[in-house]
Design a protein around this motif. Structure first.
Motif, mmCIF file in Angstrom:
data_model
loop_
_atom_site.group_PDB
_atom_site.id
_atom_site.type_symbol
_atom_site.label_atom_id
_atom_site.label_comp_id
_atom_site.label_asym_id
_atom_site.label_seq_id
_atom_site.Cartn_x
_atom_site.Cartn_y
_atom_site.Cartn_z
ATOM 1 N N ALA A 162 28.893 22.515 5.300
ATOM 2 C CA ALA A 162 27.542 22.374 5.838
ATOM 3 C C ALA A 162 27.586 22.457 7.351
ATOM 4 C CB ALA A 162 26.916 21.057 5.382
ATOM 5 N N SER A 163 26.403 22.812 7.930
ATOM 6 C CA SER A 163 26.215 22.857 9.387
ATOM 7 C C SER A 163 27.187 23.825 10.054
ATOM 8 C CB SER A 163 26.368 21.451 9.996
ATOM 9 O OG SER A 163 25.484 20.543 9.413
ATOM 10 N N ALA A 169 26.190 28.590 19.911
ATOM 11 C CA ALA A 169 27.303 28.663 20.864
ATOM 12 C C ALA A 169 28.477 27.799 20.421
ATOM 13 C CB ALA A 169 26.822 28.240 22.245
ATOM 14 N N SER A 170 28.193 26.670 19.788
ATOM 15 C CA SER A 170 29.229 25.780 19.258
ATOM 16 C C SER A 170 28.785 25.280 17.892
ATOM 17 C CB SER A 170 29.485 24.601 20.202
ATOM 18 O OG SER A 170 28.308 23.821 20.349
ATOM 19 N N VAL A 171 29.737 24.921 17.088
ATOM 20 C CA VAL A 171 29.449 24.482 15.729
ATOM 21 C C VAL A 171 30.055 23.107 15.523
ATOM 22 C CG1 VAL A 171 29.273 26.801 14.791
ATOM 23 C CG2 VAL A 171 31.485 25.665 14.852
ATOM 24 N N SER A 172 29.428 22.320 14.634
ATOM 25 C CA SER A 172 29.942 21.008 14.220
ATOM 26 C C SER A 172 29.898 20.954 12.696
ATOM 27 C CB SER A 172 29.101 19.877 14.826
ATOM 28 O OG SER A 172 29.156 19.913 16.246
ATOM 29 N N PRO A 173 30.837 21.609 12.058
ATOM 30 C CA PRO A 173 30.781 21.734 10.600
ATOM 31 C C PRO A 173 31.158 20.438 9.900
ATOM 32 C CG PRO A 173 32.766 22.762 11.408
ATOM 33 C CD PRO A 173 31.991 22.321 12.627
ATOM 34 N N ALA A 174 30.735 20.338 8.637
ATOM 35 C CA ALA A 174 31.083 19.198 7.772
ATOM 36 C C ALA A 174 31.563 19.755 6.444
ATOM 37 C CB ALA A 174 29.881 18.282 7.578
ATOM 38 N N PHE A 175 32.755 19.318 6.052
ATOM 39 C CA PHE A 175 33.361 19.801 4.808
ATOM 40 C C PHE A 175 33.512 18.613 3.848
ATOM 41 C CE2 PHE A 175 34.219 23.220 7.517
ATOM 42 C CZ PHE A 175 34.768 24.291 6.839
ATOM 43 N N ASP A 176 33.223 18.856 2.591
ATOM 44 C CA ASP A 176 33.503 17.899 1.526
ATOM 45 C C ASP A 176 34.506 18.558 0.589
ATOM 46 O OD1 ASP A 176 31.833 15.968 2.543
ATOM 47 O OD2 ASP A 176 30.097 16.639 1.358
ATOM 48 N N VAL A 224 40.703 12.006 -8.970
ATOM 49 C CA VAL A 224 39.911 13.030 -8.285
ATOM 50 C C VAL A 224 38.994 12.312 -7.292
ATOM 51 C CG1 VAL A 224 38.254 14.910 -8.512
ATOM 52 C CG2 VAL A 224 39.988 14.560 -10.287
ATOM 53 N N PHE A 225 39.046 12.709 -6.051
ATOM 54 C CA PHE A 225 38.210 12.081 -5.025
ATOM 55 C C PHE A 225 37.711 13.165 -4.068
ATOM 56 C CE2 PHE A 225 42.552 12.093 -3.501
ATOM 57 C CZ PHE A 225 42.453 12.512 -2.188
ATOM 58 N N VAL A 226 36.708 12.806 -3.276
ATOM 59 C CA VAL A 226 36.112 13.707 -2.297
ATOM 60 C C VAL A 226 36.451 13.196 -0.906
ATOM 61 C CG1 VAL A 226 33.983 14.699 -1.389
ATOM 62 C CG2 VAL A 226 34.227 14.319 -3.847
ATOM 63 N N ALA A 227 37.080 14.040 -0.121
ATOM 64 C CA ALA A 227 37.435 13.704 1.255
ATOM 65 C C ALA A 227 36.402 14.311 2.187
ATOM 66 C CB ALA A 227 38.827 14.229 1.581
ATOM 67 N N ALA A 228 35.767 13.458 2.984
ATOM 68 C CA ALA A 228 34.747 13.930 3.935
ATOM 69 C C ALA A 228 35.438 14.306 5.241
ATOM 70 C CB ALA A 228 33.701 12.851 4.166
ATOM 71 N N LEU A 229 35.221 15.572 5.659
ATOM 72 C CA LEU A 229 35.847 16.104 6.874
ATOM 73 C C LEU A 229 34.739 16.547 7.826
ATOM 74 C CD1 LEU A 229 38.464 18.385 5.051
ATOM 75 C CD2 LEU A 229 38.697 15.964 5.635
ATOM 76 N N LEU A 288 30.537 30.210 3.957
ATOM 77 C CA LEU A 288 30.557 28.944 4.697
ATOM 78 C C LEU A 288 29.258 28.190 4.424
ATOM 79 C CD1 LEU A 288 31.986 30.313 8.065
ATOM 80 C CD2 LEU A 288 33.229 29.156 6.231
ATOM 81 N N THR A 289 28.992 27.945 3.141
ATOM 82 C CA THR A 289 27.774 27.270 2.725
ATOM 83 C C THR A 289 28.119 26.124 1.778
ATOM 84 O OG1 THR A 289 27.485 28.780 0.840
ATOM 85 C CG2 THR A 289 26.442 29.405 2.945
ATOM 86 N N GLU A 290 27.064 25.352 1.419
ATOM 87 C CA GLU A 290 27.284 24.224 0.519
ATOM 88 C C GLU A 290 27.620 24.685 -0.887
ATOM 89 O OE1 GLU A 290 23.859 21.752 0.684
ATOM 90 O OE2 GLU A 290 24.195 21.126 2.771
ATOM 91 N N ASN A 291 27.172 25.849 -1.266
ATOM 92 C CA ASN A 291 27.414 26.364 -2.613
ATOM 93 C C ASN A 291 28.594 27.327 -2.653
ATOM 94 O OD1 ASN A 291 25.146 24.943 -3.562
ATOM 95 N ND2 ASN A 291 23.775 26.631 -2.953
ATOM 96 N N ALA A 292 29.473 27.247 -1.699
ATOM 97 C CA ALA A 292 30.618 28.156 -1.677
ATOM 98 C C ALA A 292 31.537 27.867 -2.854
ATOM 99 C CB ALA A 292 31.378 27.995 -0.365
ATOM 100 N N LYS A 293 32.072 28.920 -3.353
ATOM 101 C CA LYS A 293 33.003 28.809 -4.478
ATOM 102 C C LYS A 293 34.407 29.231 -4.039
ATOM 103 C CE LYS A 293 29.488 29.642 -8.039
ATOM 104 N NZ LYS A 293 29.096 30.462 -9.208
ATOM 105 N N ILE A 294 35.390 28.634 -4.693
ATOM 106 C CA ILE A 294 36.792 28.946 -4.373
ATOM 107 C C ILE A 294 37.202 30.191 -5.144
ATOM 108 C CG2 ILE A 294 39.172 28.120 -4.522
ATOM 109 C CD1 ILE A 294 38.143 25.297 -4.168
ATOM 110 N N VAL A 295 37.645 31.203 -4.391
ATOM 111 C CA VAL A 295 38.114 32.450 -4.997
ATOM 112 C C VAL A 295 39.574 32.340 -5.396
ATOM 113 C CG1 VAL A 295 38.405 34.933 -4.646
ATOM 114 C CG2 VAL A 295 36.408 33.759 -3.694
ATOM 115 N N SER A 296 40.377 31.814 -4.515
ATOM 116 C CA SER A 296 41.819 31.647 -4.791
ATOM 117 C C SER A 296 42.325 30.411 -4.042
ATOM 118 C CB SER A 296 42.604 32.887 -4.374
ATOM 119 O OG SER A 296 42.520 33.080 -2.977
ATOM 120 N N LYS A 297 43.371 29.848 -4.573
ATOM 121 C CA LYS A 297 43.981 28.675 -3.929
ATOM 122 C C LYS A 297 45.458 28.612 -4.289
ATOM 123 C CE LYS A 297 42.462 25.739 -7.756
ATOM 124 N NZ LYS A 297 41.697 24.524 -8.147
#
Length: 311
Positions: A162-163, A169-176, A224-229, A288-297
């Motif tokens: 998110a975000s 000019a600058s970004v402040s992203p948030a990852f879950d 299983v847990f969610v890490a807020a970054l 780079l959205t909230e509904n992004a899906k993982i293609v490979s890992k």
């Protein structure tokens, strides 16, 4: 005058003690020598011959040795003569090399003893350290044979972003980040301690950071847990911004997730020291959205037993 004279020679002897040291003055002895009967008879014959045929004395050209004085008595008479007094000065004494006793000086001897003591102390210290390491190795082998510990397994199941506005000019992203941790051991538990670090980066540029929660994972447990970054005021170069736009257009945005978390292993009633677990995941998402899906890992785990063994 027709009288018979005898010469008695006496000498004082100063015997030497063992080792060459002179004895005290009270150890002097007196020895005297008398003429033998044969010498007395010879003297009488010479005196009778001198009466019949007188002999003129020869002129004295030096000291005339006494015919009745034996070599021993003459040597004894010379020994009592006063010895010349040695004048003070510098003298060179030559001693054969084979008679010299090679004794190290006192300073070197003390240093050698001190060095020997230090070497003995160092040997004892290393011996104790070796014994302790040997006991630790034996204990570790026993624990391994009894509990058969295995490395935990981790994966990133989901990633919500998110975000992340690339036009700013600058970004402040948030990852879950949804993390799945599996403990495959049947007799070993895992304590996750505070002081962990989670980082998400793109092409070497850190986007956000976070922490792994402190928890205990029992044997055979799956958590299983969610890490807020979160990231704050991240300025991207024009090249990095353009690369992200292109990757998002292609719906393949590569991200790097690095995790460092301190853990302690529980073997029955025994808990180990703190061990660092390193997790590195290469994740590709569709955007780079909230509904992004993982293609490979792809994730890899490294366990660092001691802090002083490598980075």
């Amino acid at each position: 005058d027709g009288s018979l004279r005898f010469k008695i020679t006496c000498s004082l002897r100063n015997p030497r003690r063992e080792g060459g040291s002179p004895p005290p003055r009270t150890d002097l002895s007196l020895s005297c020598s008398l003429p033998k009967p044969s010498q007395v008879l010879l003297l009488e014959t010479v005196m009778m011959a001198d009466r019949v045929h007188p002999v003129q004395p020869e002129p004295a050209t030096g000291l005339i040795p006494d015919p009745w004085e034996s070599p021993r008595s003459s040597a004894s008479s010379q020994s009592i003569l006063p010895k010349p007094v040695r004048q003070p000065g510098s003298y060179v004494i030559q001693v054969p090399r084979d008679l010299i006793l090679r004794v190290p000086p006192g300073g070197k001897g003390s240093r050698a003893k001190a060095y020997a003591r230090r070497r003995g102390c160092c040997f004892l210290v290393f011996a104790w350290l070796g014994a302790i390491l040997f006991l630790l190795a034996v204990v570790a082998d026993i624990l391994y044979l009894v509990f058969r510990p295995r490395v935990p397994q981790y994966s990133i199941d989901a990633l919500s972003i998110a975000s992340f506005n690339l036009s700013a000019a600058s970004v402040s992203p948030a990852f879950d980040a949804t993390v799945r941790a599996e403990n495959p051991n049947k007799k070993v538990g895992i304590y996750y301690s505070d002081g962990s670090d989670i980082t998400v980066a793109y092409d070497g540029v850190t986007l956000c950071t976070g922490a792994w929660p402190a928890l205990y994972q029992s044997p055979g447990n799956v958590t299983v847990f969610v890490a807020a970054l979160k990231g704050s005021t991240i300025r991207l170069s024009s090249a990095a911004r353009q690369a992200l736009v292109t990757a998002e257009t292609q719906r393949q945005v590569p991200l790097e997730i690095d995790v460092k978390v301190p853990v302690r292993i529980k073997f029955g009633g025994v808990t180990s020291w703190t061990i660092t677990v390193k997790l590195k995941c290469d994740v590709t998402v569709t955007g780079l959205t909230e509904n992004a899906k993982i293609v490979s890992k792809k994730c890899g785990v490294k366990v660092k037993l001691y802090k002083f063994l490598g980075p």
